[in-house]
Structure formats: structure tokens, C-alpha cells
Enzyme design. Sequence first.
Site, PDB file in Angstrom:
ATOM      1  N   GLU A  29      -6.697   4.514   7.946  1.00 33.90           N
ATOM      2  CA  GLU A  29      -6.635   6.327   7.957  1.00 33.90           C
ATOM      3  C   GLU A  29      -7.800   6.830   7.081  1.00 33.90           C
ATOM      4  OE1 GLU A  29      -2.906   5.384   5.431  1.00 33.90           O
ATOM      5  OE2 GLU A  29      -1.963   4.760   7.269  1.00 33.90           O
ATOM      6  N   ASN A  89       1.088  -1.273  -0.148  1.00 32.21           N
ATOM      7  CA  ASN A  89      -0.047   0.010  -0.003  1.00 32.21           C
ATOM      8  C   ASN A  89       0.739   1.225  -0.059  1.00 32.21           C
ATOM      9  OD1 ASN A  89      -1.976   2.165   0.327  1.00 32.21           O
ATOM     10  ND2 ASN A  89      -2.238   1.387   2.663  1.00 32.21           N
ATOM     11  N   TRP A  90       0.883   1.998  -1.032  1.00 31.89           N
ATOM     12  CA  TRP A  90       1.962   2.922  -1.259  1.00 31.89           C
ATOM     13  C   TRP A  90       1.560   4.070  -0.548  1.00 31.89           C
ATOM     14  CZ3 TRP A  90       3.966   2.356  -7.240  1.00 31.89           C
ATOM     15  CH2 TRP A  90       4.411   1.124  -7.258  1.00 31.89           C
ATOM     16  N   LYS A  91       0.088   4.106  -0.258  1.00 30.76           N
ATOM     17  CA  LYS A  91      -0.490   5.480   0.477  1.00 30.76           C
ATOM     18  C   LYS A  91      -0.118   6.691  -0.601  1.00 30.76           C
ATOM     19  CE  LYS A  91      -0.176   3.186   4.859  1.00 30.76           C
ATOM     20  NZ  LYS A  91      -0.138   3.286   6.215  1.00 30.76           N
ATOM     21  N   GLY A 128       2.189   2.339  10.872  1.00 36.47           N
ATOM     22  CA  GLY A 128       3.263   3.285  10.987  1.00 36.47           C
ATOM     23  C   GLY A 128       3.959   3.554  12.110  1.00 36.47           C
ATOM     24  N   GLU A 160      -5.413  -5.011  10.749  1.00 39.32           N
ATOM     25  CA  GLU A 160      -4.359  -3.900  10.779  1.00 39.32           C
ATOM     26  C   GLU A 160      -4.933  -3.107  12.193  1.00 39.32           C
ATOM     27  OE1 GLU A 160      -2.597  -2.841   6.762  1.00 39.32           O
ATOM     28  OE2 GLU A 160      -3.981  -1.556   6.975  1.00 39.32           O
ATOM     29  N   HIS A 196      -9.521   1.053   4.924  1.00 38.39           N
ATOM     30  CA  HIS A 196      -8.243   1.401   5.788  1.00 38.39           C
ATOM     31  C   HIS A 196      -8.454   2.325   6.952  1.00 38.39           C
ATOM     32  CE1 HIS A 196      -4.256   2.642   6.598  1.00 38.39           C
ATOM     33  NE2 HIS A 196      -3.884   1.298   5.873  1.00 38.39           N
ATOM     34  N   SER A 226       3.449  -2.010  10.562  1.00 37.55           N
ATOM     35  CA  SER A 226       4.779  -2.010  10.791  1.00 37.55           C
ATOM     36  C   SER A 226       5.431  -3.664  10.224  1.00 37.55           C
ATOM     37  CB  SER A 226       5.033  -1.889  12.191  1.00 37.55           C
ATOM     38  OG  SER A 226       4.669  -0.606  12.523  1.00 37.55           O
ATOM     39  N   GLY A 277       2.861  -0.996   4.330  1.00 38.43           N
ATOM     40  CA  GLY A 277       2.927   0.540   4.018  1.00 38.43           C
ATOM     41  C   GLY A 277       4.388   0.803   3.760  1.00 38.43           C
ATOM     42  N   GLY A 278       4.880   1.306   4.745  1.00 39.94           N
ATOM     43  CA  GLY A 278       6.267   2.007   4.765  1.00 39.94           C
ATOM     44  C   GLY A 278       7.253   1.056   3.967  1.00 39.94           C
TER      45      GLY A 278
HETATM   46  P1  PGA Z   1       2.531   0.344   7.663  1.00 40.33           P
HETATM   47  O1  PGA Z   1       1.302   0.520   7.205  1.00 40.33           O
HETATM   48  O2  PGA Z   1       3.252  -0.923   7.099  1.00 40.33           O
HETATM   49  O3  PGA Z   1       3.418   1.539   7.157  1.00 40.33           O
HETATM   50  O4  PGA Z   1       2.643   0.279   9.166  1.00 40.33           O
HETATM   51  C1  PGA Z   1       0.433  -0.689   6.658  1.00 40.33           C
HETATM   52  C2  PGA Z   1      -0.899  -0.172   6.180  1.00 40.33           C
HETATM   53  O5  PGA Z   1      -1.275   0.918   6.682  1.00 40.33           O
HETATM   54  O6  PGA Z   1      -1.479  -0.750   5.419  1.00 40.33           O
END
Ligand code: PGA
Length: 257
Positions: A97, A9-11, A173, A167, A95, A213, A234-235
Site C-alpha cells: 500500500e 497489521n491493523w493498517k 484485501g 505479499e 508494504h 487474505s 490484515g483484515g
Molecule cells: P489482508 O492484508 O490480510 O487484509 O489481505 C494483508 C496485508 O496487507 O498485510
Amino acid sequence: MRKLFVAGNWKMFTTLSSARQLAQGIVDGFGENEKVLVGVFPPFPYLLAVAEIVRGKTIVLGGQNLYPAAEGAFTGEVSPTMLLDCGCQYVILGHSERRHKIGESDAFINQKVHTALNAGLKVIFCIGEKLEERDAQKTNQVLERQLTTGLAGLTQEQVASVVIAYEPVWAIGTGKNATPEEAEQAHTFIRGQIGQMFGSANAESVVIQYGGSVNPNNAESLLAQPNVDGVLVGGASLKVDQFSAIIEAGMRVASAS
Ligand code: PGA
């Protein structure tokens, strides 16, 4: 046998040029791999550029969101038809966020899930508790509510096109991942809920990813859990070497099982 699904997930990260480089790096390493399903979820403006790079490869493409209508006067929104047109097979919905920073409700997410599936997209449906909910022993209660409202009204057949991503909000994050045992416990609960809602065959086949994470150091122990069928990253999905190491961890786990 469930196939492991490693998704990036490149956000709201990357540029056109870094998105292309990232996609090319993943295709070079894993574009012919059949062992683990690999997916990339770039920002909307880069979908077409990435679609060109993954076309004909085993890497699947998805959007990070959609608006629940085929078209219409919805300034700034993107429809499922547009995602399909850009080469997407998947969409991420619910998600944390979007739930907690943008304020999307369970009911609105449910509308999105229906629209996506009716249009022919597969869904990565994200759920997870906040830290205060975990501390108050309300994790299962939150997961149950998010599942029953978010997946309300789906048929048993439709659920076959849904991947669940567990999640925990406190792990996203933050550099603080759920332990493999915590993930396994939540995934077992989720699988049980899917069984109650949609029958044991769906419970057995539903792919449940862990997200929060995930990195090259913790991926293998998480993926080795019997009910962890993949990861949503994500990251660490923004760096070819890190994402590759996570996919390779998945390949080792798949070979061992
Ligand atoms: P993260 O994000 O790996 O940066 O914690 C995961 C996500 O939000 O899908």
C-alpha cells in the site's frame, strides 16, 4: 529451527477503545505463549496505549512505517527513535500500500531499512508482485528486484534482524489468497535469493511470512508449507476471534513439526 511469526497489521483501522480491546483480547489468549511469535502493528496514535497492554507479555509491538531520519523538520512523519520510545521492536517497511498507493520507491524503502536497523528496530520487509506481473510470468523478476534494491548494502549480521513478508498485491484485501503451493514456490525463490545475497546461514534462518487474505480457514495449510514461516494478517487481525484462530493454527503447525 525457525519460529513461526504471526503478525497483525491493523493498517488505518481501529479506534483507541477498539485498539485496546483487541490488544487485551490477544494478550489474554496468547500473552504467555512461547510457541509462536505474535506481533501487533497498530496505527501510530495508539502505539502507547497498546504498549501498556502488551508490556511484559510475549506479544511484540511494531510500527507500520517510519521516516528515514532520527529527527528533523519532516512534518507529519515518525522516526525510528520515536517508535522505540513507544515500545516498538519492529517496523513494517515496503508494504504494497505504501509502494503503490503512496508511491514509495525501492531506493527510499532501502533508506528506511537501513535507518530502522541502525536504530535497533527489526524490520518486516514486504515484497510482492502485481497481478499483471504474475500473469506476465514476471513474479520472480519483481521479487528479485525488490530484494536486491530494498536490502542493498546490508551486512550479513543486519539481515538477521529482517523478516521478509511475501505479499502478492493481488491477494491483499481481496479475499483471494495465494494457494499454499504458490506461496511455497515464491518463498523458496526468496530464500534462494537471500542465500545468494547474504549466504546460506542467513537463507536458512530468515523468517519468511506470507500475507494476503489470510484467514482462519486458509492459515493452517499456508503455515504447513516448509518455507512459510509465519503470516502477516490484515483484515482478519482486527477481530480477536479470527486472529486467535490463526495463531492457534500456527501453534498446531509448530507442535506438529
Ligand atoms: P489482508 O492484508 O490480510 O487484509 O489481505 C494483508 C496485508 O496487507 O498485510
